[in-house]
Design an enzyme around this catalytic site. Structure first.
Site, PDB file in Angstrom:
ATOM      1  N   CYS A  90      -5.350  -7.016  -3.934  1.00 32.22           N
ATOM      2  CA  CYS A  90      -4.162  -6.552  -3.136  1.00 32.22           C
ATOM      3  C   CYS A  90      -4.436  -6.435  -1.837  1.00 32.22           C
ATOM      4  O   CYS A  90      -5.734  -6.057  -1.359  1.00 32.22           O
ATOM      5  CB  CYS A  90      -3.791  -5.099  -3.680  1.00 32.22           C
ATOM      6  SG  CYS A  90      -2.246  -4.396  -3.051  1.00 32.22           S
TER       7      CYS A  90
ATOM      8  N   ASP B 202      -3.868  -3.974   0.039  1.00 33.20           N
ATOM      9  CA  ASP B 202      -4.013  -2.334   0.289  1.00 33.20           C
ATOM     10  C   ASP B 202      -5.431  -2.432   1.340  1.00 33.20           C
ATOM     11  O   ASP B 202      -6.400  -2.924   0.718  1.00 33.20           O
ATOM     12  CB  ASP B 202      -3.933  -1.875  -0.788  1.00 33.20           C
ATOM     13  CG  ASP B 202      -3.708  -0.271  -0.742  1.00 33.20           C
ATOM     14  OD1 ASP B 202      -4.732   0.202   0.090  1.00 33.20           O
ATOM     15  OD2 ASP B 202      -2.877   0.380  -1.116  1.00 33.20           O
TER      16      ASP B 202
ATOM     17  N   ARG C 210      -7.195  -0.063   1.435  1.00 32.42           N
ATOM     18  CA  ARG C 210      -8.188   0.935   0.809  1.00 32.42           C
ATOM     19  C   ARG C 210      -9.003   0.142  -0.162  1.00 32.42           C
ATOM     20  O   ARG C 210      -9.927   0.712  -0.820  1.00 32.42           O
ATOM     21  CB  ARG C 210      -7.331   2.091   0.231  1.00 32.42           C
ATOM     22  CG  ARG C 210      -6.770   2.972   1.167  1.00 32.42           C
ATOM     23  CD  ARG C 210      -5.831   3.984   0.272  1.00 32.42           C
ATOM     24  NE  ARG C 210      -4.672   3.036  -0.265  1.00 32.42           N
ATOM     25  CZ  ARG C 210      -3.806   3.874  -1.205  1.00 32.42           C
ATOM     26  NH1 ARG C 210      -3.753   4.840  -1.356  1.00 32.42           N
ATOM     27  NH2 ARG C 210      -2.834   2.997  -1.600  1.00 32.42           N
TER      28      ARG C 210
ATOM     29  N   HIS D 158      -4.897  -2.362  -8.144  1.00 31.20           N
ATOM     30  CA  HIS D 158      -5.598  -0.779  -8.147  1.00 31.20           C
ATOM     31  C   HIS D 158      -4.407   0.025  -8.562  1.00 31.20           C
ATOM     32  O   HIS D 158      -3.287  -0.035  -8.392  1.00 31.20           O
ATOM     33  CB  HIS D 158      -6.162  -0.730  -6.719  1.00 31.20           C
ATOM     34  CG  HIS D 158      -5.059  -0.657  -5.719  1.00 31.20           C
ATOM     35  ND1 HIS D 158      -4.386   0.391  -5.156  1.00 31.20           N
ATOM     36  CD2 HIS D 158      -4.362  -1.679  -5.165  1.00 31.20           C
ATOM     37  CE1 HIS D 158      -3.486  -0.088  -4.492  1.00 31.20           C
ATOM     38  NE2 HIS D 158      -3.420  -1.167  -4.140  1.00 31.20           N
TER      39      HIS D 158
END
Length: 211
Positions: free
Chosen positions: A42, A44, A46, A98
């Site tokens: 992803c 993302d 994080r 995630h």
């Protein structure tokens, strides 16, 4: 100092530290790329592949997009997959989603995110539709979202297996092994949720018989 200037400054500090520890580090890195893994994750911020697997540059070939999707019309992803499998000869392809994924959460709503995001999120809605009975039976919203994250990863692994790129490598070289993982933002731990060994069964509708 502007925020992007700080990135450049940190880059210089990082490069200096690498050379201090190992003067030939970048010379070796520039000459060779032989990763064993392709990571489809992803976007993302994080979930950085190298950080969460504690690997070094050169060890993982990476592609990232919103909600780690494998879409059969995505030339960007397919070019990365083809290069990794056919030229770099990776032994493993990992789909890593995630928990707490914003793309998954968005797809579970009826909100209009306008044309481009609507088209992208439609692929996740299609996964929900496949498992609607199971998902609708989960009363807790967070647990339902987490389960969709896992099921989405599974479906993306199955999408990989439907490509001629993977089937050709399976037929002639008995690789790569396909993995579906989910990363936990709350604890930093990766959970394997699905996998396919080389030459695993694929729905005959999606099999190529003249590779």
């Amino acid at each position: 100092m502007k925020s992007y200037d700080k990135l450049l400054q940190e880059n210089k500090a990082w490069a200096h530290e690498k050379v201090e520890r190992d003067p030939d580090y970048f010379k070796r890195l520039a000459l060779l790329q032989t990763p064993e893994f392709l990571w489809i994750g992803c976007s993302d911020s994080r979930v950085p592949a190298n950080e969460i697997t504690n690997t070094q540059p050169g060890e993982i070939f990476v592609h990232r997009n919103v909600a780690n999707l494998v879409i059969h019309t995505d030339v960007n992803l397919l070019s990365v997959l083809d290069y990794a499998v056919s030229h770099l000869k990776v032994k493993h392809v990992i789909i890593c989603g995630h928990y707490g994924c914003g793309g998954i959460k968005a797809a579970m709503t009826s909100h209009d995110y306008k044309q481009v995001l609507n088209m992208w999120l439609r692929n996740i809605k299609d996964v929900y539709s496949l498992y609607k009975e199971e998902l609708d039976a989960i009363g807790d919203e967070e647990k339902r979202t987490d389960r969709l994250v896992e099921l989405n990863v599974k479906e993306q692994v199955l999408h990989l297996a439907k490509t001629s790129i993977i089937q050709r490598a399976w037929k002639y070289e008995q690789r790569p092994h396909l993995h579906g993982w989910v990363y936990g933002l709350s604890n930093g731990i990766i959970k394997p949720v699905f996998e396919m060994q080389a030459n695993s069964h694929v729905d005959p509708l999606y099999q190529y018989d003249d590779l």
